[in-house]
Design an enzyme around this catalytic site. Structure first.
Site, mmCIF file in Angstrom:
data_model
loop_
_atom_site.group_PDB
_atom_site.id
_atom_site.type_symbol
_atom_site.label_atom_id
_atom_site.label_comp_id
_atom_site.label_asym_id
_atom_site.label_seq_id
_atom_site.Cartn_x
_atom_site.Cartn_y
_atom_site.Cartn_z
ATOM 1 N N GLU A 112 43.107 10.659 -1.672
ATOM 2 C CA GLU A 112 41.936 11.110 -1.502
ATOM 3 C C GLU A 112 41.825 12.911 -2.091
ATOM 4 O O GLU A 112 41.110 13.816 -1.918
ATOM 5 C CB GLU A 112 41.997 10.569 -0.501
ATOM 6 C CG GLU A 112 41.512 8.938 -0.372
ATOM 7 C CD GLU A 112 41.839 8.396 0.054
ATOM 8 O OE1 GLU A 112 43.353 8.888 0.047
ATOM 9 O OE2 GLU A 112 41.705 6.940 0.484
ATOM 10 N N HIS A 120 37.623 6.463 1.909
ATOM 11 C CA HIS A 120 38.287 5.372 1.054
ATOM 12 C C HIS A 120 37.856 4.644 2.918
ATOM 13 O O HIS A 120 39.185 5.214 2.891
ATOM 14 C CB HIS A 120 38.725 4.730 1.417
ATOM 15 C CG HIS A 120 38.869 3.088 1.051
ATOM 16 N ND1 HIS A 120 38.200 2.420 1.758
ATOM 17 C CD2 HIS A 120 40.606 1.907 1.464
ATOM 18 C CE1 HIS A 120 38.635 1.172 1.569
ATOM 19 N NE2 HIS A 120 40.600 0.957 1.606
ATOM 20 N N GLY A 170 45.635 27.834 3.450
ATOM 21 C CA GLY A 170 46.816 27.838 3.317
ATOM 22 C C GLY A 170 46.987 26.035 3.228
ATOM 23 O O GLY A 170 48.326 25.819 3.492
ATOM 24 N N HIS A 189 47.826 36.091 9.411
ATOM 25 C CA HIS A 189 49.485 35.425 9.147
ATOM 26 C C HIS A 189 50.867 35.317 10.090
ATOM 27 O O HIS A 189 51.301 35.021 10.607
ATOM 28 C CB HIS A 189 49.991 35.328 7.997
ATOM 29 C CG HIS A 189 51.116 34.356 7.255
ATOM 30 N ND1 HIS A 189 51.546 33.549 6.644
ATOM 31 C CD2 HIS A 189 50.972 32.648 8.271
ATOM 32 C CE1 HIS A 189 51.406 32.312 6.698
ATOM 33 N NE2 HIS A 189 51.249 32.070 7.751
ATOM 34 N N GLY A 206 37.141 2.365 -2.515
ATOM 35 C CA GLY A 206 38.058 1.024 -1.583
ATOM 36 C C GLY A 206 37.456 0.063 -2.035
ATOM 37 O O GLY A 206 36.215 -0.186 -2.151
ATOM 38 N N SER A 207 37.647 -1.129 -0.944
ATOM 39 C CA SER A 207 37.139 -2.479 -0.386
ATOM 40 C C SER A 207 35.282 -1.931 0.345
ATOM 41 O O SER A 207 34.283 -2.741 0.043
ATOM 42 C CB SER A 207 37.908 -3.472 0.420
ATOM 43 O OG SER A 207 37.736 -2.735 1.857
ATOM 44 N N GLU A 244 33.837 -0.041 -0.133
ATOM 45 C CA GLU A 244 32.283 0.954 -1.390
ATOM 46 C C GLU A 244 32.308 0.290 -2.378
ATOM 47 O O GLU A 244 31.394 0.895 -3.457
ATOM 48 C CB GLU A 244 33.382 2.348 -1.333
ATOM 49 C CG GLU A 244 34.200 4.158 -0.621
ATOM 50 C CD GLU A 244 35.101 3.336 0.055
ATOM 51 O OE1 GLU A 244 34.557 2.957 1.246
ATOM 52 O OE2 GLU A 244 36.542 2.592 -0.631
#
Length: 534
Positions: free
Chosen positions: A48, A71, A399, A278, A26-27, A29
């Site tokens: 991402e 980003h 999970g 769980h 993105g901008s 980076e």
């Protein structure tokens, strides 16, 4: 010539072996990509969380930390489910997120992250935004050392976008030897107890695979003739499931788990989060008369464990020392685990999960890494496809779905060896766009989608709780073959037993390490039972 932050970071990445970079740019980076080095590879994920999971697969395959760029605040937010998995599964990742220019931060700018070092916590080992641009390379080197020190895991660095062009001193990586062992007196006491107990058992956790301690675990089991179980919901293997001492996977429910371990007077858990539950019930942690010892490198695991004796240690040196302290046993070996009978095609030729996995087992080479994210079918998979290859099984032990498909891609890119990835339809849809990356990089992965039209693991859990039907668990009308081909990934389909063999032959047997990805969409029957049978 002035060394910039970018120059120093590029040098550090090269020296630490992190020249494969995963991300979604993105901008904030962009300046990081100025003069992109010819010896670096950028692996683009279309979301991402997929980029981070691919980096995790690469780290697990190379046994080195992988480098991920996200980003700003939005990208970190998208990736947090995968960050959670990486943290719980102890995957070493160095995550760098772009931040707006330092001169704008007081103005709460577009894309700016408020308190960026707090955003990914508590699911990173460390997080920082350096106070000065000149501190970025040293901070990155420190983060790499933290990520690679046991217990390994992800770390996070926020870098304002104008830092990359600022001057900085080069940083040389330095060695940190992270192996450490338990107090000798504690190991001696454990060995004495193992020498005198009647029926010992080992519980193998993901730490055994993570620390490459499988040979030592096997040697200890054979020396003391211990029954061997896997910890509940483990993200790795860590012991050959074909070994005669292997008994199965412990259920993530207190009462049934305690019942599995009740026959043993001493249980030694190795690299396991004892115990992962769980489903809540009123059962005891352990049956009366069962004594627990716990060996793990993470002091936080030792701290919260409510019973037993913990030894804080890495596993290989501790197990090697135990092998010299315990004597060979003449106790009866544990019983051999019963194997399920092969299944035949049904009368209507429908594909059952058992039939598919039996047929897959017949075709799966012994040296194939198997990645799984099919919660409805995981118990059936382990029963019918025993894993014996060290490092040969990966899944999420945490999970957060959407991990398996991109994890398999990153694992395949690590050594260009073909990976087989078994997915549920619900799991696959969390990160289906990663097929594009697989196609672009010709990743040698065979994806097998077991499509039972929904989140059947959730439905099965609902049945256990007396909730039926469970709304929002049906998924119909998804054409995975068309989806895959739209991303450039070849695909095929089968829904009857008479064409299953041909489909598997093409997707498994005929594809080698030099071939790219393939997706096989299989329409399978629903699994009707409860999740975690009592």
């Amino acid at each position: 010539m002035t060394t910039t932050v970018l120059d120093a970071v590029t040098h550090l990445l090269r020296e630490t072996g992190m020249t494969t970079v995963f991300g979604n740019p993105g901008s904030t980076e962009l300046r990081m990509f100025r003069n992109w080095p010819d010896d670096f590879t950028y692996v683009l994920g279309l979301q991402e969380s997929s980029a981070l999971a691919m980096a995790a697969g690469h780290a697990l395959g190379t046994q080195r930390a992988a480098f991920v760029t996200l980003h700003s605040a939005g990208g970190v937010g998208h990736a947090l489910g995968a960050v959670f998995n990486a943290y719980r599964d102890r995957v070493p990742l160095v995550i760098v997120a772009g931040q707006q220019a330092r001169s704008l931060l007081q103005l709460r700018p577009f894309l700016g992250a408020d308190e960026p070092e707090q955003f990914p916590r508590p699911y990173v080992k460390a997080a920082r935004q350096p106070q000065r641009a000149a501190d970025v390379p040293a901070a990155l080197a420190e983060m790499h050392r933290i990520a690679m020190t046991h217990p390994r895991g992800p770390v996070f660095l926020s870098v304002p976008e104008d830092d990359w062009d600022q001057p900085a001193e080069p940083v040389q990586p330095r060695a940190v030897h992270g192996g450490f062992t338990a107090d000798p007196d504690a190991l001696t006491a454990l060995a004495a107890r193992l020498n005198t107990c009647g029926r010992p058992a080992l519980v193998i956790g993901p730490g055994v695979d993570d620390e490459a301690a499988l040979p030592q675990a096997v040697a200890l089991a054979e020396r003391i003739r211990a029954a061997v179980w896997f910890s509940p919901l483990s993200g790795r293997s860590g012991f050959p499931e074909t070994h005669p001492y292997f008994q199965g996977i412990l259920p993530p429910v207190a009462g049934p788990l305690a019942a599995c371990l009740e026959p043993y007077d001493v249980v030694v858990a190795l690299g396991a989060p004892v115990f992962t539950y769980h489903v809540a019930d009123d059962g005891p942690l352990l049956a009366p008369g069962t004594e627990l010892f716990h060996l793990d490198c993470d002091p936080t695991q030792a701290a919260w464990l409510p019973t037993g004796t913990s030894l804080i240690t890495t596993l290989r040196p501790a197990l090697a020392q135990l092998a010299t302290l315990v004597g060979p046993s003449d106790r009866n070996p544990p019983p051999t685990r019963r194997q399920p009978a092969p299944v035949n095609a049904s009368a209507n030729n429908a594909l059952t999960p058992e039939l598919v996995l039996d047929q897959l087992h017949q075709r799966l080479p012994h040296n194939r890494v198997l990645v799984e994210e099919a919660p409805s079918h995981r118990d059936v998979l382990h029963a019918r496809i025993p894993i014996s290859l060290p490092g040969g099984f990966l899944t999420t032990g945490s999970g957060a779905l959407g991990w398996g498909l991109p994890l398999a891609i990153g694992r395949a890119l690590a050594d260009r060896q073909r990976v087989v990835c078994v997915l549920g339809d619900g799991s696959a849809l969390y990160s289906i766009q990663a097929l594009w990356t697989a196609a672009q990089h010709q990743a040698p992965v065979t994806f097998i989608v077991l499509d039972n039209n929904g989140y059947q693991a959730v439905s099965a859990l609902g049945r256990r709780l007396g909730i039926t039907p469970v709304p929002g668990t049906d998924i119909h009308g998804v054409n995975f073959t068309a989806l895959a081909t739209s991303f450039g990934c070849p695909a095929s389909y089968a829904d009857h037993s008479h064409n299953l063999g041909t489909a598997l032959d093409h997707a498994i047997t005929s594809l080698g390490d030099d071939d790219g990805p393939h997706l096989l969409h299989l329409r399978v029957t629903d699994t009707a039972g409860l999740l975690y049978e009592p």
